[in-house]
Design a protein around this motif. Sequence first.
Motif, short mmCIF file in Angstrom:
data_model
loop_
_atom_site.label_atom_id
_atom_site.label_comp_id
_atom_site.label_asym_id
_atom_site.label_seq_id
_atom_site.Cartn_x
_atom_site.Cartn_y
_atom_site.Cartn_z
N ARG A 759 0.85 -1.19 0.00
CA ARG A 759 0.00 0.00 0.00
C ARG A 759 0.89 1.24 0.00
O ARG A 759 2.08 1.15 -0.23
N GLU A 763 -1.10 4.34 4.45
CA GLU A 763 -1.77 3.16 5.02
C GLU A 763 -0.86 2.37 5.94
O GLU A 763 -1.30 1.43 6.60
N GLU A 810 -10.79 0.45 -4.02
CA GLU A 810 -11.81 0.74 -3.00
C GLU A 810 -11.35 0.22 -1.63
O GLU A 810 -10.59 -0.73 -1.56
N PRO A 811 -11.84 0.83 -0.54
CA PRO A 811 -11.47 0.34 0.79
C PRO A 811 -11.97 -1.10 1.02
O PRO A 811 -13.03 -1.47 0.53
N ASP A 812 -11.16 -1.88 1.73
CA ASP A 812 -11.55 -3.26 2.05
C ASP A 812 -12.14 -3.31 3.46
O ASP A 812 -12.47 -2.27 4.03
N ASP A 813 -12.27 -4.52 4.01
CA ASP A 813 -12.88 -4.68 5.32
C ASP A 813 -12.17 -3.90 6.41
O ASP A 813 -12.77 -3.46 7.38
N SER A 814 -10.85 -3.75 6.26
CA SER A 814 -10.09 -3.05 7.29
C SER A 814 -10.24 -1.53 7.14
O SER A 814 -9.69 -0.77 7.92
N ARG A 816 -8.98 0.16 4.86
CA ARG A 816 -7.87 0.69 4.07
C ARG A 816 -8.11 0.36 2.60
O ARG A 816 -8.74 -0.64 2.29
N ARG A 817 -7.60 1.19 1.73
CA ARG A 817 -7.86 0.96 0.31
C ARG A 817 -7.09 -0.26 -0.17
O ARG A 817 -5.92 -0.44 0.11
N ARG A 818 -7.78 -1.08 -0.92
CA ARG A 818 -7.23 -2.35 -1.37
C ARG A 818 -6.22 -2.14 -2.50
O ARG A 818 -6.50 -1.44 -3.46
#
Lengths: 909, 294
Positions: A759, A763, A810-814, A816-818
């Motif tokens: 990242r 991040e 796009e942001p993931d579950d955490s 943070r952007r994937r």
Amino acid sequence: MEKASPLIEVLIDNKQKILDSKKYNEVEFEEFINSLMQAENEREKVLKKIKELGRIDIQKLKEDLKISEERLIYNIEYLKELGLLEFIGEISEFYQSIEEKNEKEGLFPNVSIIRDKKICSGCGLCVSICPTNAINFLNDTLNIDDDLCINCGLCYACCHRSFFPKELKTDQEKLDSDKKYLKEFNNYREIYSAQTKDDLIRKVAQDGGIVTTLLKTAFIRKIIDAALVVGVSEKPHEPLPLLIENEEDLLKSAGTRYSNAHALKILQNSKKFKKIAVVGTPCVMEALRKVSVYPLNEPFYNNIALKIGLFCMESFDYEKILDILKNEFLTRRLIIPKEIKKMDINKGRFIIYKNNKDFFDIPIKKIKKYGRFGCFLCDDLTSELSDLSIGSIGSEPGWSTIITRTSKGVDLFQQAFNLKLIEQKKIEEDSKSFITLSKIAKSKLKMYKEIPRQKMIEQDPNVRKNNFQEVPKGYTLEMVKLETQRCLQCGNPLCIEGCPVNVDIPKFIRLLRQEKFSDAINNVKTYNLLPAICGRVCPQEIQCEQTCLLSSVSKPIAIGNLERFIADWDRKSQVKACPDCQAPKNIKVGIIGAGPAGLTCAGELLMRGYDVTIFEAFHTGGGVLVYGIPEFRLPKDIVREEIETLKTLGGKIEYNKIIGKIMTIEDLKSMGFKAFFIGVGAGLPTFIIVTGLSLNGVLTANEFLTRANLMKAYKFPEYDTPIKIGKIVTVLGGGNVAMDSARVALRLGAERVIVVYRRSEKEMPARRAEYHHAIEEGIEFQFLTNPVSFIGDENESVKQMEVIKMRLGEPDDSGRRRPIPIEGSEYKIETDTIIIAIGTKANPILTNSIPELKLNKWGYIETGEHGKTNLEGVYAGGDIVTGSATVISAMGAGKRAAAEIDSYLTEKI
Amino acid sequence: MPYKILEKRELGGSGIVFEMVLETPLIAKKAYAGNFVLVRINETGERIPLTIADYDRERGTITIVVQIAGKSTKLLFHQNVGDSILDVVGPLGNKIHIKKYEYPVVIIGGGVGIAPCYPQAKELKEVGNKIISILGARNKELLFWRDKMGSVSDELIICTDDGSEGIKGVVTEPLKDLLKREKLSIVIAIGPLIMMKYVALTTNGFDGLPKVKTIVSLNTIMIDGTGMCGGCRFPTIDGKIGFACVDGPDVDGHIVDFDNLLKRAKRFEKQEKESLELYDRECKALKKFYKENG
């Protein structure tokens, strides 16, 4: 005509929307645009000239542009805040820190940022300023209607909390010989104690009835034709700003309100009057001062004839006033708002009167926590930017204190006296009243603007990269003195909420400030038994320091550094602070794992009188503190000392005992253990699945750091454990473990160390200080890069790593952007050592030995909020429950579980 | 709590293989064939994995058999009865699966690998298996525990590289004969990597020989022994990764990528040599000092 500025452009584009909101008619709109255009043109000229000169040269600008120095400064500050002077290094720290900037360059964002940063004073000015009526206050919080907002940023430009050049504070009137100055009062002329002689006023007045009397005088003498004051609505004690047009109506507004009134939200309605008086708190005065200059270079409201400022310690949201009554008074006697005649703050107490005789009071410090966040930043007690200031502090009951500041204020006061409306006596500089007032005013001063956040002295990067000694050397006493003065001592401290173990941070800082060191360390240890460790390894910037209110306007207070100081002071002192322990209970509790969670849980249970034994797999205690975190970040002596402390409390520690192998929980039960805490961490390394993983030279951070730290391979061959370090070391990952690995590799002699992270810098989960230290030491970073394969030579030793560039999706579950690979962007990095530091997972050794223990799908133990597992008497916490997290969150879990174990055992036995 | 050395004796005539009986009551209670311990001799020591070669639950002891190979093993050799070892952690690894097989079990011990064969043979014998043991070494000096192994074997075959005892040749020769002679349930091989590699090849169903399940015991470089460091990892032929410490030490010999392991085993060769040389110099200096100072 010159090109319209972005601000003019956006206003003209939205002309219809503005006219529809009825704040301006066609003519007024044109007038407004014209005066704004003049100001904008002037700023444009200043900017152009600065660009030409390549620097700010006030003298030169003054000569060339024929603009007064004062106006130049205000224009320059405005440009600087907009980020337009960045090219010469003039940067606004506050504006830079704002993430949601206006999409258009040259425009400010709207004031939702001020609200979100919790620094809104609640003055209400933005409501009046907004050309489309998009702003209102709902339950004391400003609210912006996105459909109405045209993103012109005028509200931000006018807001006294967005930026407030210090020049605005110093002088609102030319200096003359009658003027005096005291830091805590700012400019003033004289101070009096006064009382109204008007019987009607006296009946309804709070103290001396002076505000009402002065307004009456102003009406009589035709100094004003209206006054903006705060009355009450139908709801008891709910403030309601009103415009009063004659002296008869004045009595309606008499009395003090402690709740926030957003008085200036009705300022716009005063346009029909020619000369108005505004009565308000320091923030209201400050707002009027700002809008007298911004954004028009002349007063936005030219009908303000008189500013009467009120003394203010802090104000409360209306709901909070109700809370105070409910929480602080209800237990003593039923009081409903309707029954309260008046409220007062005097002599350190908050007082409510049912009538003149019946009153109840509580210490002020009890109500501090109800204060408005925006008020904790305020350093103005006496409304410094008014014509005259009035309050009760410094005067007898029934009298008010008056500070005259401007010639206007002096005149008005004289007129009231001439009209025989008031009785007065001077407060001399050496009187008790004066001393009280200045002392309280001084207590409100905030030092964070003057004192920068104190940096610890650190070992020179070029020296330290060759040794394993600790990088920062801690604070000196002098630094502690300065840093503690920066603390706002908020009534409702957000830092405590940000701390996983809820250390009473403001209290220990206050004790440090008073140099009561042993009280300070005792206070810290009540919450946190391992402060020397936490002060060093906690990610304060995402915990206590992130929530610190100061971080909204400046750098947060250095809580971690102060904690470290006091813990180190304690370590060096002869008598170590040791919390009081309860009498031995002779109940055995087993702790599995001597890491942060286990040690904390053990400490808490020892204090409660339990017979605690810690079982540790390694030959030394500390868990990740000893095998993971390197000596230069956390000297191992500290860990050893903390464990010694537990031993002096009666704790036992059994090394080389892998529970699940040498003994099971069942075995321990048969040995008399009544309860257990499992804190075995998440020790299993995660591998990245690429080809070449088994090449020599590819190793996990766990192996690398365990060799270096726990087994002291950095002292090979004095210590037998070897470690191999290549010329070019690459580290995969962006967390603290990656930083530690990189910096250890450097210290072991690597020529180049490259951290490869998939990242971007933003991040990276690593503690900021460690990242900066790594950069200082010369570690290289390749962001948005991910390995594809490891390439070996004929000896099965790694020689290259193929990587691919990434972009952020796009942001993931955490949250943070994937990262997404960019096809075709592969390239190779020459490297002979690859350290994989991309996280860890649960180690099943213990959990496998207790098949009935409930785990989640990743193998972590499932627990309730306080660490209770599905098995009776078995509790767990730390990484084995949460997955990889921080030292302090593990400690928090250990602490909570200890309390739970205590109540379980108390109930059972 | 240090761990006391109760017995120590040299094995065979080579002078480099020895056994030690350690006082470790808690470990002895839980030890089974297949388990190992990690030993750290002193404060500056490294953690070395050693297979449990025997255990006595009543006496509270375990036996380890060590061949001097580097500094740590030499240092261990220099410890005497009555001395103590700083850290012994265990029992680690998985115990072997004990059951009654239909056909005979072949147990192959190479060199110092003979020692860990003993508890396996013993436990398998106890449940009624027919045990055929093959003991191999470079020469007869490196052979030991013939009687001990004989006592738990139905058939004992000995071979040496130089023919100084038993069959001249490597252990795969008698193994091939056995594969041709009768049906076997399982082959267990413990010894040098290269030996285990060839045993696994021999039993993998090539050259018209039958394929027989083969278990090898990996003695890789380790630190924690709990799956934490990944230092002991071994690649499998299907591209997966196993950990000798927690998945083993006894694993299916047919999935292990021995070629890679052979190279991984040598990754600290230079440092190991340096450490040993330094230790030898220190020992020499010490010896000289004692000689001169009585």
